[in-house]
Design a protein around this motif. Structure first.
Motif, PDB file in Angstrom:
ATOM      1  N   ALA A  44      30.824  20.684 -16.732  1.00 33.85           N
ATOM      2  CA  ALA A  44      29.688  20.070 -17.420  1.00 33.85           C
ATOM      3  C   ALA A  44      29.003  19.019 -16.556  1.00 33.85           C
ATOM      4  O   ALA A  44      27.772  18.956 -16.491  1.00 33.85           O
ATOM      5  N   VAL A  45      29.795  18.193 -15.876  1.00 32.14           N
ATOM      6  CA  VAL A  45      29.201  17.155 -15.028  1.00 32.14           C
ATOM      7  C   VAL A  45      28.467  17.788 -13.855  1.00 32.14           C
ATOM      8  O   VAL A  45      27.395  17.318 -13.447  1.00 32.14           O
ATOM      9  N   ARG A  46      28.997  18.869 -13.320  1.00 34.17           N
ATOM     10  CA  ARG A  46      28.314  19.569 -12.234  1.00 34.17           C
ATOM     11  C   ARG A  46      26.949  20.080 -12.691  1.00 34.17           C
ATOM     12  O   ARG A  46      25.946  19.938 -11.982  1.00 34.17           O
ATOM     13  N   VAL A  47      26.910  20.665 -13.882  1.00 30.75           N
ATOM     14  CA  VAL A  47      25.626  21.138 -14.413  1.00 30.75           C
ATOM     15  C   VAL A  47      24.683  19.957 -14.615  1.00 30.75           C
ATOM     16  O   VAL A  47      23.495  20.017 -14.277  1.00 30.75           O
ATOM     17  N   GLY A  48      25.215  18.874 -15.153  1.00 23.32           N
ATOM     18  CA  GLY A  48      24.396  17.686 -15.358  1.00 23.32           C
ATOM     19  C   GLY A  48      23.861  17.125 -14.056  1.00 23.32           C
ATOM     20  O   GLY A  48      22.706  16.687 -13.984  1.00 23.32           O
ATOM     21  N   ALA A  49      24.694  17.147 -13.014  1.00 21.00           N
ATOM     22  CA  ALA A  49      24.253  16.649 -11.709  1.00 21.00           C
ATOM     23  C   ALA A  49      23.134  17.516 -11.144  1.00 21.00           C
ATOM     24  O   ALA A  49      22.143  17.014 -10.600  1.00 21.00           O
ATOM     25  N   ARG A  50      23.273  18.817 -11.286  1.00 16.35           N
ATOM     26  CA  ARG A  50      22.211  19.712 -10.826  1.00 16.35           C
ATOM     27  C   ARG A  50      20.913  19.447 -11.592  1.00 16.35           C
ATOM     28  O   ARG A  50      19.818  19.497 -11.028  1.00 16.35           O
ATOM     29  N   ALA A  51      21.060  19.171 -12.879  1.00 12.89           N
ATOM     30  CA  ALA A  51      19.879  18.887 -13.693  1.00 12.89           C
ATOM     31  C   ALA A  51      19.211  17.588 -13.251  1.00 12.89           C
ATOM     32  O   ALA A  51      17.983  17.499 -13.176  1.00 12.89           O
ATOM     33  N   LEU A  52      20.012  16.570 -12.949  1.00  7.99           N
ATOM     34  CA  LEU A  52      19.448  15.312 -12.448  1.00  7.99           C
ATOM     35  C   LEU A  52      18.695  15.548 -11.139  1.00  7.99           C
ATOM     36  O   LEU A  52      17.615  14.986 -10.926  1.00  7.99           O
ATOM     37  N   ALA A  53      19.273  16.362 -10.278  1.00  7.25           N
ATOM     38  CA  ALA A  53      18.607  16.671  -9.016  1.00  7.25           C
ATOM     39  C   ALA A  53      17.282  17.382  -9.270  1.00  7.25           C
ATOM     40  O   ALA A  53      16.282  17.115  -8.597  1.00  7.25           O
ATOM     41  N   ALA A  54      17.273  18.304 -10.247  1.00  4.17           N
ATOM     42  CA  ALA A  54      16.038  19.012 -10.581  1.00  4.17           C
ATOM     43  C   ALA A  54      14.971  18.064 -11.093  1.00  4.17           C
ATOM     44  O   ALA A  54      13.771  18.303 -10.921  1.00  4.17           O
ATOM     45  N   LEU A  55      15.390  16.982 -11.725  1.00  7.56           N
ATOM     46  CA  LEU A  55      14.452  15.977 -12.233  1.00  7.56           C
ATOM     47  C   LEU A  55      14.058  14.964 -11.164  1.00  7.56           C
ATOM     48  O   LEU A  55      13.271  14.052 -11.427  1.00  7.56           O
ATOM     49  N   GLY A  56      14.624  15.099  -9.977  1.00  7.76           N
ATOM     50  CA  GLY A  56      14.279  14.202  -8.877  1.00  7.76           C
ATOM     51  C   GLY A  56      15.207  13.016  -8.716  1.00  7.76           C
ATOM     52  O   GLY A  56      15.008  12.198  -7.811  1.00  7.76           O
ATOM     53  N   ASP A  57      16.225  12.918  -9.561  1.00  5.81           N
ATOM     54  CA  ASP A  57      17.162  11.794  -9.464  1.00  5.81           C
ATOM     55  C   ASP A  57      18.324  12.186  -8.557  1.00  5.81           C
ATOM     56  O   ASP A  57      19.446  12.433  -9.018  1.00  5.81           O
ATOM     57  N   LEU A  58      18.049  12.251  -7.259  1.00  8.95           N
ATOM     58  CA  LEU A  58      19.080  12.658  -6.311  1.00  8.95           C
ATOM     59  C   LEU A  58      20.222  11.645  -6.205  1.00  8.95           C
ATOM     60  O   LEU A  58      21.395  12.046  -6.135  1.00  8.95           O
ATOM     61  N   PRO A  59      19.941  10.339  -6.209  1.00  7.85           N
ATOM     62  CA  PRO A  59      21.061   9.380  -6.199  1.00  7.85           C
ATOM     63  C   PRO A  59      21.962   9.527  -7.421  1.00  7.85           C
ATOM     64  O   PRO A  59      23.191   9.462  -7.312  1.00  7.85           O
ATOM     65  N   GLY A  60      21.356   9.728  -8.603  1.00  9.48           N
ATOM     66  CA  GLY A  60      22.156   9.907  -9.806  1.00  9.48           C
ATOM     67  C   GLY A  60      23.004  11.157  -9.741  1.00  9.48           C
ATOM     68  O   GLY A  60      24.159  11.167 -10.186  1.00  9.48           O
ATOM     69  N   ALA A  61      22.450  12.219  -9.180  1.00  3.72           N
ATOM     70  CA  ALA A  61      23.206  13.458  -9.033  1.00  3.72           C
ATOM     71  C   ALA A  61      24.399  13.247  -8.109  1.00  3.72           C
ATOM     72  O   ALA A  61      25.511  13.734  -8.379  1.00  3.72           O
ATOM     73  N   GLN A  62      24.189  12.511  -7.026  1.00  2.82           N
ATOM     74  CA  GLN A  62      25.299  12.263  -6.095  1.00  2.82           C
ATOM     75  C   GLN A  62      26.388  11.420  -6.741  1.00  2.82           C
ATOM     76  O   GLN A  62      27.583  11.674  -6.533  1.00  2.82           O
ATOM     77  N   ARG A  63      25.989  10.433  -7.532  1.00  2.52           N
ATOM     78  CA  ARG A  63      27.000   9.602  -8.202  1.00  2.52           C
ATOM     79  C   ARG A  63      27.826  10.435  -9.182  1.00  2.52           C
ATOM     80  O   ARG A  63      29.058  10.280  -9.280  1.00  2.52           O
ATOM     81  N   ALA A  64      27.161  11.318  -9.911  1.00  2.00           N
ATOM     82  CA  ALA A  64      27.876  12.158 -10.879  1.00  2.00           C
ATOM     83  C   ALA A  64      28.888  13.061 -10.177  1.00  2.00           C
ATOM     84  O   ALA A  64      30.031  13.202 -10.623  1.00  2.00           O
TER      85      ALA A  64
END
Length: 696
Positions: free
Chosen positions: A153-173
């Motif tokens: 689930a967190v992996r999917v969420g991280a990919r979604a954050l990246a799709a929204l442009g939040d690359l730092p948030g995706a990396q933290r997740a």
């Protein structure tokens, strides 16, 4: 029928239990792959053995990343029992692996209708919605996943954050996932993708390598590794990685697309076409495959076919810069100038430093009658010391149409100059205070910091620019762009050896054409031509179709007297880019003359001069060719013309000096040869000194 003995019946039941146990064990062992716990353990129909066998094979194939085959076996299990919820869930997982979110959602709904405990599949739904382009919905759904499926689930969420442009948030997740489970290969490959998108190429390479070391079947990591290797070492080096991914699944669409594009860039067009056809078989209607086929058609000059293929993409690639570039070119070729302008304007808006896009947009605007608009677009390119002659001529024509003939003349003079200054920072119209303010407001944004750095160089404050560049390298050690910026500042200050070292750091992570050209230029100016030649040779071994690299190689082959090699290189280029490149034709003239074929050299020199009569290089080539064929009078006029246009060019003075010497005009010959020798970059020094002695 006679009854079998009791012992035989017992053995049969034991064998059946063992087979059933093996199949059930295979199903249960991949519960982690599915991310679900199944409420229905076995199909309800009488065809249970077939359904179990097909599903077990599907699950085993998922483990080894043969996703297309896994899908086929899951479909066969459903055919054996359409109401088995487990089979629908497995098929959904296969569709997710193949990137088909719509089909995956449909199978999850069928699994639910068949009694599958859908409360344990929130992460799967989240993945499906992410693939459908709804990252916000995916994040909300992933948050509902049960704790046992948190990693997925967190992996999917991280990919979604990246799709929204939040690359730092995706990396933290993803860092949180890996902190809890450092052996999670899928999380490492996801992290590699996010790092790559954020410009941290070194970090992306490390993550992809770890992902593969943890799971050699991680096909996503293999594909990512191929993409990164393509940038790090070159096209040829990347091919085995895509091939390794395709060994797991010959119809894995992402790997096929990357493989096809790389094959095309290498020049293996038949193999490229075959790969795109496989991609279309794997994913009918694939816009990426149609785009690549359109590129292939355009390269072959079949523009009608290329336009037809681009139409089949149905606008799904409109956000892709390369598709905007190609679409604009096809519109321009068809005379649809407004459409071309619209596409190229979008591209320049997204990539302000894309010189090719600016050049094309400027030409289209000028043709449409918007000379002022063309000047606005072309000005940042024309401000560069190494601006190409075509851009400079466009600017000159634009100034002429606005009535500013003095400025038009200046740019025509620059366009005629045979040599260019070294690469300089991209011109900017923004004021230094504005650039500084933007950088201060977002100190973690490397793009804004690069803008401020360029502004400092433009203002002549190289000390502050160097400090900024060093800070970028310190804060972003995995970003090639930071090392390129440092090298650019060092080049401006004349520290060529240090600049070469900075560029080589960038090349260790991403060895593309601009990085190669910078490295070669720095090494050459530092007096390290053999090292520069090795860098160029390495690049061309991996990128044999690169035009800029081939041009540079041919230039050095001529300088080194390697006439046959120069002719082969230049003729190959002429076949690809046509007969309208004056500089290319002039170099061909020199090569053929050097190879004792003055007649062919004269033909090329005459054609080059006809295209650009005010260019000193074409004037010199034509004059030199006439001189070799004994037409001294016409030759001398052209050689004098060339030297008068570019008096600082040593080779032109050397050619004129030889002509004067043969005509008995000794004082003039001596003056020209001494002027050539005064240039430290002049390479034919031994011959020049020898001729001077004979004239003394």
């Amino acid at each position: 029928m006679r009854d079998r003995p009791a012992s035989s019946r017992a053995r049969s039941r034991a064998r059946l239990r063992r087979r059933t146990g093996i199949l059930a064990g295979a199903i249960l062992s991949v519960a982690a792959i599915l991310g679900v716990t199944l409420a229905v353990a076995a199909p309800a129909r009488a065809d249970a053995p077939t359904a179990r066998q097909e599903l077990a094979q599907s699950l085993g194939l998922l483990r080894v990343a043969n996703f297309n085959a896994a899908r086929a076996h899951a479909q066969a299990a459903i055919k054996a029992d359409p109401d088995w919820g487990l089979a629908h869930a497995v098929l959904a997982r296969a569709y997710l692996a193949l990137g088909d979110g719509i089909a995956a959602e449909g199978e999850l709904n069928r699994a639910k209708a068949a009694g599958f405990d859908i409360d344990r599949a929130h992460q799967l739904y989240a993945h499906a919605w992410l693939l459908q382009g709804d990252p916000k919905r995916a994040i909300a759904e992933a948050a509902r996943a049960q704790p046992r499926f948190a990693g997925y689930a967190v992996r999917v969420g991280a990919r979604a954050l990246a799709a929204l442009g939040d690359l730092p948030g995706a990396q933290r997740a993803l860092a949180n996932v890996l902190s809890a489970n450092p052996g999670n290969s899928a999380a490492w490959s996801d992290l590699g993708r996010v790092r790559s998108d954020s410009g941290d190429i070194a970090g992306a390479l490390d993550a992809a390598t770890r992902a593969i070391s943890l799971d050699a079947n991680n096909i996503e990591a293999l594909t990512l590794r191929g993409e990164l290797i393509r940038g790090q070492y070159g096209l040829v080096a990347a091919l085995p990685w895509f091939e390794a991914a395709l060994k797991h699944d010959a119809y894995y669409h992402p790997a096929l697309i990357e493989y096809a594009g790389t094959l095309g860039d290498v020049g293996r067009y038949s193999d490229m076409l075959e790969a795109t056809r496989k991609a279309l078989a794997a994913r009918p209607g694939s816009p990426q495959a149609y785009y690549l086929q359109a590129v292939l058609a355009a390269r072959a000059g079949n523009f009608d076919l290329a336009r037809s293929l681009m139409e089949r993409t149905a606008g799904k690639l409109d956000a892709l810069p390369a598709a905007l570039l190609l679409g604009g070119m096809l519109s321009y070729e068809a005379g649809a100038y407004e459409q071309a302008i619209d596409r190229w304007r979008q591209l320049v808006g997204r990539q302000p430093m894309n010189i090719t896009a600016r050049r094309l947009l400027g030409a289209a605007l000028l043709r449409s009658g918007d000379a002022k608009g063309a000047l606005d677009v072309l000005r940042p390119v024309a401000l560069r010391g190494d601006a190409d002659s075509y851009t400079l001529r466009l600017v000159a024509r634009a100034f002429e149409r606005t009535g500013e003939r003095d400025w038009s003349g200046r740019f025509l003079d620059r366009a005629a100059w045979p040599m260019r200054e070294g690469s300089s920072p991209f011109g900017t119209d923004d004021s230094l205070p504005d650039l500084a303010g933007a950088s201060d407001e977002a100190p973690d944004d490397p793009v804004l910091r690069l803008g401020y750095l360029r502004g400092l160089v433009e203002a002549g404050n190289t000390g502050a620019a160097l400090a900024q560049a060093q800070g970028l390298v310190r804060d972003h050690p995995g970003a090639p762009a930071a090392y390129l910026a440092l090298g650019d500042v060092l080049m401006v200050t004349g520290r060529y050896g240090d600049a070469a070292a900075a560029y080589r750091h960038a090349a260790d992570m991403h060895f593309d054409e601009p990085t190669m050209l910078r490295t070669v230029d720095a090494l050459d100016k530092a007096g390290r031509r053999p090292e520069a030649a090795n860098v160029l040779a390495l690049f061309l071994s991996q990128n044999p179709q690169d035009i800029a690299g081939q041009r540079l190689a041919a230039h050095w082959q001529i300088a080194g007297g390697e006439w046959d090699s120069a002719i082969d290189t230049l003729e190959g280029l002429r076949l690809r880019i046509g007969n309208r490149d004056a500089a290319l034709l002039a170099e061909l003239a020199y090569a053929y003359i050097g190879d004792d074929d003055a007649e062919t050299g004269l033909a090329y020199a005459k054609a080059a001069y006809a295209l650009a009569p005010m260019n000193p290089a074409t004037s010199d080539a034509y004059g030199w060719a006439l001189y070799q064929t004994g037409e001294n009078g016409a030759a001398l006029q052209l050689l004098e013309k060339a030297a008068s246009i570019a008096p600082g060019h040593a080779v032109l003075r050397w050619h004129l000096g030889q002509a004067y010497a043969d005509l008995g005009r000794t004082p003039e010959a001596v003056a020209q040869i001494e002027a050539a020798l005064a240039d430290p970059s002049f390479e034919d020094r031994a011959a020049a000194r020898a001729l001077l002695k004979t004239l003394a």
